[in-house]
Design a protein around this motif. Sequence first.
Motif, PDB file in Angstrom:
ATOM      1  N   THR A   6     -70.027 -29.725 -71.014  1.00  0.00           N
ATOM      2  CA  THR A   6     -68.865 -28.742 -70.879  1.00  0.00           C
ATOM      3  C   THR A   6     -68.673 -29.060 -69.193  1.00  0.00           C
ATOM      4  OG1 THR A   6     -69.556 -27.305 -72.044  1.00  0.00           O
ATOM      5  CG2 THR A   6     -68.122 -26.296 -70.344  1.00  0.00           C
ATOM      6  N   ILE A   7     -67.330 -29.506 -68.998  1.00  0.00           N
ATOM      7  CA  ILE A   7     -66.906 -29.790 -67.796  1.00  0.00           C
ATOM      8  C   ILE A   7     -65.933 -28.615 -67.259  1.00  0.00           C
ATOM      9  CG2 ILE A   7     -65.708 -31.535 -66.226  1.00  0.00           C
ATOM     10  CD1 ILE A   7     -66.241 -33.485 -68.726  1.00  0.00           C
ATOM     11  N   PRO A   8     -66.371 -27.737 -66.316  1.00  0.00           N
ATOM     12  CA  PRO A   8     -65.456 -26.831 -65.819  1.00  0.00           C
ATOM     13  C   PRO A   8     -64.503 -27.491 -64.708  1.00  0.00           C
ATOM     14  CG  PRO A   8     -67.617 -26.737 -64.685  1.00  0.00           C
ATOM     15  CD  PRO A   8     -67.814 -27.814 -65.751  1.00  0.00           C
ATOM     16  N   THR A   9     -63.233 -26.967 -64.945  1.00  0.00           N
ATOM     17  CA  THR A   9     -62.155 -27.343 -63.697  1.00  0.00           C
ATOM     18  C   THR A   9     -61.343 -26.097 -63.472  1.00  0.00           C
ATOM     19  OG1 THR A   9     -60.311 -27.672 -65.242  1.00  0.00           O
ATOM     20  CG2 THR A   9     -62.157 -29.762 -65.098  1.00  0.00           C
ATOM     21  N   PRO A  10     -60.641 -26.219 -62.384  1.00  0.00           N
ATOM     22  CA  PRO A  10     -59.596 -25.073 -62.076  1.00  0.00           C
ATOM     23  C   PRO A  10     -58.737 -24.786 -63.185  1.00  0.00           C
ATOM     24  CG  PRO A  10     -59.768 -26.612 -60.474  1.00  0.00           C
ATOM     25  CD  PRO A  10     -60.486 -27.434 -61.319  1.00  0.00           C
ATOM     26  N   VAL A  11     -58.470 -25.527 -64.234  1.00  0.00           N
ATOM     27  CA  VAL A  11     -57.363 -25.216 -65.164  1.00  0.00           C
ATOM     28  C   VAL A  11     -58.288 -24.655 -66.383  1.00  0.00           C
ATOM     29  CG1 VAL A  11     -55.724 -26.627 -64.406  1.00  0.00           C
ATOM     30  CG2 VAL A  11     -57.344 -27.514 -66.416  1.00  0.00           C
ATOM     31  N   GLY A  12     -59.531 -24.577 -66.603  1.00  0.00           N
ATOM     32  CA  GLY A  12     -60.446 -24.342 -67.773  1.00  0.00           C
ATOM     33  C   GLY A  12     -61.447 -25.145 -67.932  1.00  0.00           C
TER      34      GLY A  12
END
Length: 276
Positions: A6-12
Motif C-alpha cells: 500500500t502506497i499512501p500519497t496526498p491524493v489517497g
Amino acid sequence: MPIRLTIPTPVGSFDAITAGPADGRPVLLLHGFPQAAISWEHQVEALGARGFRAVAPDTRGYSARVRPQEPAAYGVSELVGDVLAIADELGWDRFDLVGHDWGGAVAWWTAARHPERLRTLTAVSTPHPTAWEEAKRTDEEQRRRSLYQQDWRDPGTENRFLANDAEMLRRMFQGKIPADHVEEYVRRLSEPGALSAALNYYRADRPDQEVGKVEVPTLYVWSTGDVAIGSTAAFATGSWVSRAYSFRKIEDATHWIPEEIPEVLTSLLLDHLDGR
C-alpha cells in the motif's frame, strides 16, 4: 511471487505489487485499460529476482481509495502527479519507468515533463502521443482503429461492457491473457464506480497534453497484431525521442504484450535496463 503493498500519497492510497530488495534499482510499472497491476506480475517477479526493486501500482481509478468519479480528475497533470507522488513516497529520486496502454501514455507524459526523474523509459504498445495524434490526422487506417476512443466516451459504455456476464469486456482480451487475470479484471471493474473511473481516461478533456521530444533513453515495443495502434504511429515514434532509442517490432502478437508474451517482453526490458 510479488507481494502486496500500500502506497499512501496526498491524493489517497494506491494498492500495488512489488518484488526485489528494498535498496534495489527502482522500476515503476504502469498498467493500462482495462487491467490492473497484476498485468505486470511476470515482469515484477523477474525484475525482483535480478535485484531490482519493482513496483506496479493499481493506478488512479483502479485503486479503490483513489477513484474519483469526475473525468476532470484524469487530466495529464493529475496522472503524472500520481507517478511522482508514488515515487516520492517510495523515496525514489530517479527511477526507471515502464508503461503499457494508458500506462504507456502516462509514462510518455512523465518523461516529457520530468526527464530529470527518469533513468529510462519503456513504452509498450503506446506510441509517442504526438506521433499517435499525427497518425490519427493523416492516416485513414489509424483513424478507423481509433474510433473506439470516442465510442467509449458514451455514457452507455459501462452497461455494454458488463452486460451478459461482461461478455464485451472479456472479448477484448481475445483469449490472449491468463484466464485468472481476466476473471480478476471483471471482478474489479464490476465494483460500484470502478468501470466509470477506468473509462474516465477516455472521457477526460486534456488541453494540456502537448508532448514534445523525450530526452530519456527509451525502449518502444510494438506488435504487428495490435488492433488499436497501426504502423504509422509506431514507426514515427523514434523521431520524438532525442536520446538513445530502441524500437522492437514483435510479429503477430496482439495489444496485450505484457501478459501474452511475458518472457519476450521481460527479456527486452532487462536488456534495456542493463544497458543503462
